[in-house]
Write an enzyme that holds these catalytic residues in place. Structure first.
Site, PDB file in Angstrom:
ATOM      1  N   THR A   1       0.985  -1.151   0.106  1.00 51.52           N
ATOM      2  CA  THR A   1      -0.007   0.052   0.018  1.00 51.52           C
ATOM      3  C   THR A   1       0.915   1.262  -0.116  1.00 51.52           C
ATOM      4  O   THR A   1       2.203   1.268   0.405  1.00 51.52           O
ATOM      5  CB  THR A   1      -1.006   0.236   1.179  1.00 51.52           C
ATOM      6  OG1 THR A   1      -0.225   0.156   2.446  1.00 51.52           O
ATOM      7  CG2 THR A   1      -1.841  -1.248   1.507  1.00 51.52           C
ATOM      8  N   GLY A   2       0.252   2.460  -0.258  1.00 52.26           N
ATOM      9  CA  GLY A   2       1.045   3.661  -0.392  1.00 52.26           C
ATOM     10  C   GLY A   2       1.973   3.625  -1.568  1.00 52.26           C
ATOM     11  O   GLY A   2       3.358   4.399  -1.417  1.00 52.26           O
TER      12      GLY A   2
ATOM     13  N   SER B   1       3.966   6.582  -3.956  1.00 53.54           N
ATOM     14  CA  SER B   1       4.669   7.634  -3.767  1.00 53.54           C
ATOM     15  C   SER B   1       5.724   7.044  -2.377  1.00 53.54           C
ATOM     16  O   SER B   1       5.292   6.257  -1.744  1.00 53.54           O
ATOM     17  CB  SER B   1       3.972   9.045  -3.061  1.00 53.54           C
ATOM     18  OG  SER B   1       3.303   8.763  -2.198  1.00 53.54           O
ATOM     19  N   GLY B   2       6.676   7.892  -1.944  1.00 56.92           N
ATOM     20  CA  GLY B   2       7.641   7.678  -0.816  1.00 56.92           C
ATOM     21  C   GLY B   2       8.010   6.453  -0.879  1.00 56.92           C
ATOM     22  O   GLY B   2       8.598   5.840  -1.784  1.00 56.92           O
ATOM     23  N   ILE B   3       8.211   6.034   0.485  1.00 57.49           N
ATOM     24  CA  ILE B   3       8.746   4.628   0.757  1.00 57.49           C
ATOM     25  C   ILE B   3       8.268   3.579  -0.070  1.00 57.49           C
ATOM     26  O   ILE B   3       8.731   2.626  -0.510  1.00 57.49           O
ATOM     27  CB  ILE B   3       8.760   4.503   2.492  1.00 57.49           C
ATOM     28  CG1 ILE B   3       9.589   5.353   3.133  1.00 57.49           C
ATOM     29  CG2 ILE B   3       9.269   2.981   2.406  1.00 57.49           C
ATOM     30  CD1 ILE B   3       9.205   5.352   4.727  1.00 57.49           C
ATOM     31  N   GLY B   4       6.859   3.456  -0.150  1.00 55.09           N
ATOM     32  CA  GLY B   4       6.110   2.240  -0.563  1.00 55.09           C
ATOM     33  C   GLY B   4       6.349   2.210  -2.210  1.00 55.09           C
ATOM     34  O   GLY B   4       6.518   1.166  -2.618  1.00 55.09           O
TER      35      GLY B   4
ATOM     36  N   SER C   1       7.344   4.339  12.057  1.00 50.89           N
ATOM     37  CA  SER C   1       8.259   5.418  12.328  1.00 50.89           C
ATOM     38  C   SER C   1       8.805   5.501  13.834  1.00 50.89           C
ATOM     39  O   SER C   1       8.394   4.851  14.687  1.00 50.89           O
ATOM     40  CB  SER C   1       7.285   6.661  12.404  1.00 50.89           C
ATOM     41  OG  SER C   1       7.936   7.921  12.484  1.00 50.89           O
TER      42      SER C   1
ATOM     43  N   TYR D   1       0.327  12.462  14.969  1.00 53.68           N
ATOM     44  CA  TYR D   1       1.150  11.558  14.082  1.00 53.68           C
ATOM     45  C   TYR D   1       1.560  10.534  14.829  1.00 53.68           C
ATOM     46  O   TYR D   1       1.738   9.273  14.787  1.00 53.68           O
ATOM     47  CB  TYR D   1       2.143  12.231  13.443  1.00 53.68           C
ATOM     48  CG  TYR D   1       3.292  11.289  12.308  1.00 53.68           C
ATOM     49  CD1 TYR D   1       2.520  10.586  11.427  1.00 53.68           C
ATOM     50  CD2 TYR D   1       4.463  10.972  12.767  1.00 53.68           C
ATOM     51  CE1 TYR D   1       3.413   9.746  10.520  1.00 53.68           C
ATOM     52  CE2 TYR D   1       5.281   9.899  12.132  1.00 53.68           C
ATOM     53  CZ  TYR D   1       4.771   9.528  10.835  1.00 53.68           C
ATOM     54  OH  TYR D   1       5.280   8.630   9.915  1.00 53.68           O
TER      55      TYR D   1
END
Length: 227
Positions: free
Chosen positions: A8-9, A12-15, A133, A146
């Protein structure tokens, strides 16, 4: 038989970086994300299914579940990478922001994992990974919502691990420090991401951990080295 991996994700980003690395390997990939343009790296690869949508929406999760159950009938690796953040003083947070971050960062990965868990149990194998995180282990100023979502996700993964291990299922929680991604692009208060870790390097660790069959890394904290 090719293993089945759901990320998932992945737009973009880490995914996204994790998905790019898995593309180089012999897997059937199922990718989920909200940004259609974020999947341009696929380049027509036939071993990939893409489900566009918000993972916090039941409709999106149902599409993923139905695809896995009807087409593949198994799941080997689930990487819950979708996430959002707000960086601002506590009093500036709103109820809508609280609901949004809890839905995306906590409720969505719990529900998706819950729907796929029977398949993992039936197989008596598999890896469930949560991209958490450092804020899921330690509080940070201006990260109240967060950190709340990530602390809760950490508690869930720890508890699930105790249940899952007797069924041969690994539950891995990855806790990186700041990562240089587009996660912060739309925030009013933006950190200096230039000092954050390279998402490609982090993705290499994630992929490695997902392939360590026979071992249970469980809980991994990753910080950047000083320059």
């Amino acid at each position: 038989m090719k293993k089945v991996v759901l990320i998932t994700g992945a737009s973009s980003g880490i995914g996204q970086e994790v998905a790019k690395l898995f593309l180089l390997k012999n897997y059937n990939l199922i990718l989920s994300g909200r940004n259609k343009d974020g999947f341009n790296y696929i380049n027509g690869n036939k071993n990939i299914d893409v489900i566009l949508g918000d993972i916090s929406k039941k409709e999106t999760r149902n599409k993923l579940i139905n695809l896995i159950k009807n087409k593949y009938k198994r799941i080997d690796i689930l990487i819950n990478s979708a996430g959002i953040t707000y960086i601002q003083p506590f009093e500036e947070n709103t109820e809508d922001q609280l609901n949004n971050i809890i839905y995306v960062n906590l409720k969505a990965p719990i529900l998706l994992t819950h729907d796929l868990y029977p398949l993992f149990k039936e197989q008596k194998s598999g890896t469930i990974m949560f991209i958490n995180s450092a804020a899921g282990k330690q509080g940070y100023a201006n990260h109240t919502l967060y950190s709340a979502s990530k602390f809760a996700l950490n508690g869930f993964s720890q508890s699930l691990r105790l249940e899952a291990k007797k069924h041969g299922i690994r539950v891995i929680s990855v806790h990186p420090g700041g990562v240089k991604t587009s996660l912060y692009d739309k925030l009013g208060t933006k950190p200096d991401v230039n000092q954050y870790m390279n998402p490609i390097k982090l993705a290499e660790v994630v992929v490695f951990l997902s392939e360590t069959d026979g071992l249970s890394p469980d809980d991994i904290s990753i910080s950047r080295t000083s320059k």
